[in-house]
Write a protein that holds these residues in place. Sequence first.
Motif, PDB file in Angstrom:
ATOM      1  N   SER A  71     -72.505 -67.738 -51.000  1.00  0.00           N
ATOM      2  CA  SER A  71     -73.268 -66.689 -51.674  1.00  0.00           C
ATOM      3  C   SER A  71     -73.073 -66.768 -53.181  1.00  0.00           C
ATOM      4  N   SER A  72     -74.158 -66.562 -53.916  1.00  0.00           N
ATOM      5  CA  SER A  72     -74.118 -66.596 -55.376  1.00  0.00           C
ATOM      6  C   SER A  72     -73.369 -65.399 -55.934  1.00  0.00           C
ATOM      7  N   THR A  73     -72.714 -65.627 -57.067  1.00  0.00           N
ATOM      8  CA  THR A  73     -72.068 -64.540 -57.812  1.00  0.00           C
ATOM      9  C   THR A  73     -72.794 -64.325 -59.138  1.00  0.00           C
ATOM     10  N   ALA A  74     -73.952 -64.973 -59.296  1.00  0.00           N
ATOM     11  CA  ALA A  74     -74.707 -64.917 -60.550  1.00  0.00           C
ATOM     12  C   ALA A  74     -75.386 -63.564 -60.736  1.00  0.00           C
ATOM     13  N   ASP A  75     -76.042 -63.422 -61.874  1.00  0.00           N
ATOM     14  CA  ASP A  75     -76.764 -62.190 -62.193  1.00  0.00           C
ATOM     15  C   ASP A  75     -78.048 -62.083 -61.369  1.00  0.00           C
ATOM     16  N   MET A  76     -78.728 -60.949 -61.483  1.00  0.00           N
ATOM     17  CA  MET A  76     -79.931 -60.676 -60.691  1.00  0.00           C
ATOM     18  C   MET A  76     -81.015 -61.721 -60.927  1.00  0.00           C
ATOM     19  N   LYS A  77     -81.250 -62.075 -62.197  1.00  0.00           N
ATOM     20  CA  LYS A  77     -82.307 -63.031 -62.528  1.00  0.00           C
ATOM     21  C   LYS A  77     -82.079 -64.373 -61.824  1.00  0.00           C
ATOM     22  N   THR A  78     -80.874 -64.865 -61.859  1.00  0.00           N
ATOM     23  CA  THR A  78     -80.533 -66.139 -61.227  1.00  0.00           C
ATOM     24  C   THR A  78     -80.635 -66.038 -59.716  1.00  0.00           C
ATOM     25  N   GLN A  79     -80.142 -64.940 -59.163  1.00  0.00           N
ATOM     26  CA  GLN A  79     -80.215 -64.744 -57.712  1.00  0.00           C
ATOM     27  C   GLN A  79     -81.661 -64.586 -57.250  1.00  0.00           C
ATOM     28  N   LEU A  80     -82.481 -63.912 -58.038  1.00  0.00           N
ATOM     29  CA  LEU A  80     -83.892 -63.744 -57.700  1.00  0.00           C
ATOM     30  C   LEU A  80     -84.573 -65.107 -57.589  1.00  0.00           C
ATOM     31  N   ALA A  81     -84.348 -65.959 -58.574  1.00  0.00           N
ATOM     32  CA  ALA A  81     -84.957 -67.300 -58.571  1.00  0.00           C
ATOM     33  C   ALA A  81     -84.490 -68.115 -57.366  1.00  0.00           C
ATOM     34  N   GLN A  82     -83.205 -68.047 -57.044  1.00  0.00           N
ATOM     35  CA  GLN A  82     -82.682 -68.812 -55.907  1.00  0.00           C
ATOM     36  C   GLN A  82     -83.186 -68.254 -54.573  1.00  0.00           C
ATOM     37  N   ALA A  83     -83.290 -66.951 -54.467  1.00  0.00           N
ATOM     38  CA  ALA A  83     -83.807 -66.335 -53.234  1.00  0.00           C
ATOM     39  C   ALA A  83     -85.257 -66.745 -53.006  1.00  0.00           C
ATOM     40  N   ILE A  84     -86.041 -66.788 -54.071  1.00  0.00           N
ATOM     41  CA  ILE A  84     -87.436 -67.231 -53.976  1.00  0.00           C
ATOM     42  C   ILE A  84     -87.482 -68.692 -53.523  1.00  0.00           C
ATOM     43  N   GLN A  85     -86.652 -69.540 -54.124  1.00  0.00           N
ATOM     44  CA  GLN A  85     -86.604 -70.962 -53.734  1.00  0.00           C
ATOM     45  C   GLN A  85     -86.234 -71.109 -52.260  1.00  0.00           C
ATOM     46  N   ASN A  86     -85.265 -70.339 -51.807  1.00  0.00           N
ATOM     47  CA  ASN A  86     -84.845 -70.421 -50.404  1.00  0.00           C
ATOM     48  C   ASN A  86     -85.962 -69.967 -49.464  1.00  0.00           C
ATOM     49  N   LEU A  87     -86.664 -68.910 -49.843  1.00  0.00           N
ATOM     50  CA  LEU A  87     -87.781 -68.437 -49.020  1.00  0.00           C
ATOM     51  C   LEU A  87     -88.873 -69.495 -48.955  1.00  0.00           C
ATOM     52  N   GLU A  88     -89.205 -70.084 -50.101  1.00  0.00           N
ATOM     53  CA  GLU A  88     -90.209 -71.158 -50.125  1.00  0.00           C
ATOM     54  C   GLU A  88     -89.805 -72.320 -49.224  1.00  0.00           C
ATOM     55  N   LYS A  89     -88.533 -72.677 -49.247  1.00  0.00           N
ATOM     56  CA  LYS A  89     -88.034 -73.798 -48.440  1.00  0.00           C
ATOM     57  C   LYS A  89     -88.199 -73.515 -46.944  1.00  0.00           C
ATOM     58  N   VAL A  90     -87.828 -72.328 -46.519  1.00  0.00           N
ATOM     59  CA  VAL A  90     -87.956 -71.962 -45.106  1.00  0.00           C
ATOM     60  C   VAL A  90     -89.430 -72.002 -44.685  1.00  0.00           C
ATOM     61  N   ILE A  91     -90.280 -71.432 -45.511  1.00  0.00           N
ATOM     62  CA  ILE A  91     -91.712 -71.377 -45.197  1.00  0.00           C
ATOM     63  C   ILE A  91     -92.302 -72.784 -45.115  1.00  0.00           C
ATOM     64  N   SER A  92     -92.004 -73.625 -46.083  1.00  0.00           N
ATOM     65  CA  SER A  92     -92.580 -74.978 -46.074  1.00  0.00           C
ATOM     66  C   SER A  92     -91.989 -75.838 -44.964  1.00  0.00           C
ATOM     67  N   GLU A  93     -90.709 -75.703 -44.688  1.00  0.00           N
ATOM     68  CA  GLU A  93     -90.082 -76.461 -43.592  1.00  0.00           C
ATOM     69  C   GLU A  93     -90.720 -76.127 -42.247  1.00  0.00           C
ATOM     70  N   ALA A  94     -91.210 -74.895 -42.121  1.00  0.00           N
ATOM     71  CA  ALA A  94     -91.851 -74.461 -40.882  1.00  0.00           C
ATOM     72  C   ALA A  94     -93.327 -74.882 -40.829  1.00  0.00           C
ATOM     73  N   GLY A  95     -93.826 -75.460 -41.920  1.00  0.00           N
ATOM     74  CA  GLY A  95     -95.215 -75.896 -41.945  1.00  0.00           C
ATOM     75  C   GLY A  95     -96.204 -74.797 -42.314  1.00  0.00           C
ATOM     76  N   TYR A  96     -95.716 -73.772 -42.977  1.00  0.00           N
ATOM     77  CA  TYR A  96     -96.562 -72.670 -43.424  1.00  0.00           C
ATOM     78  C   TYR A  96     -96.704 -72.742 -44.943  1.00  0.00           C
ATOM     79  N   GLU A  97     -97.508 -71.837 -45.519  1.00  0.00           N
ATOM     80  CA  GLU A  97     -97.713 -71.799 -46.969  1.00  0.00           C
ATOM     81  C   GLU A  97     -97.412 -70.404 -47.502  1.00  0.00           C
ATOM     82  N   CYS A  98     -96.815 -70.365 -48.678  1.00  0.00           N
ATOM     83  CA  CYS A  98     -96.491 -69.074 -49.298  1.00  0.00           C
ATOM     84  C   CYS A  98     -97.721 -68.201 -49.485  1.00  0.00           C
ATOM     85  N   LYS A  99     -98.876 -68.804 -49.736  1.00  0.00           N
ATOM     86  CA  LYS A  99    -100.087 -68.013 -49.949  1.00  0.00           C
ATOM     87  C   LYS A  99    -100.438 -67.164 -48.730  1.00  0.00           C
TER      88      LYS A  99
END
Length: 156
Positions: A71-99
């Motif tokens: 788990s990250s210990t970074a500030d909100m801005k950094t955690q927000l960016a990483q959480a978005i990246q992780n969500l994108e990764k899960v979605i794309s790995e499953a063959g779906y699109e963020c849109k």
Amino acid sequence: MKKTAKILALALLASVPVLAQNKKQNKMEKRVINPWQWQDQRSYVQAVEVKNVKGTLYCSGQAAVDADGKSSTADMKTQLAQAIQNLEKVISEAGYECKNIVRLNVITTSSAAFFTCFDIFQDWIAKHGIKQATTLMEVKSLFETLKIEFEATVVR
């Protein structure tokens, strides 16, 4: 035998437009319901109706956790960016699109801190053309040192 073959060929040709029409009718459709306009500036919609769905992906909460599970210990801005990246990764790995995210719950330990970097969230929503129903929840704490988590439902 030739008559039977001709009849079958004609029947097959006659069915092509019907098959094409059925295929077109089976295409996923999304309809946004917004009785008001004020939510537009907040990057969400009041409701999304989805028809002819071929699949639905229910994503567990994605947060700022690295590939090793730390788990990250970074500030909100950094955690927000990483959480978005992780969500994108899960979605794309499953063959779906963020849109095609139709539901996005935002869980945070500080809505005040989240809103200081809300532009990052809004830019991500705009980048993918996401039109999602959203709920924002502030909670006392998340797992370990996490500050933000996204829970999504995606269709195709």
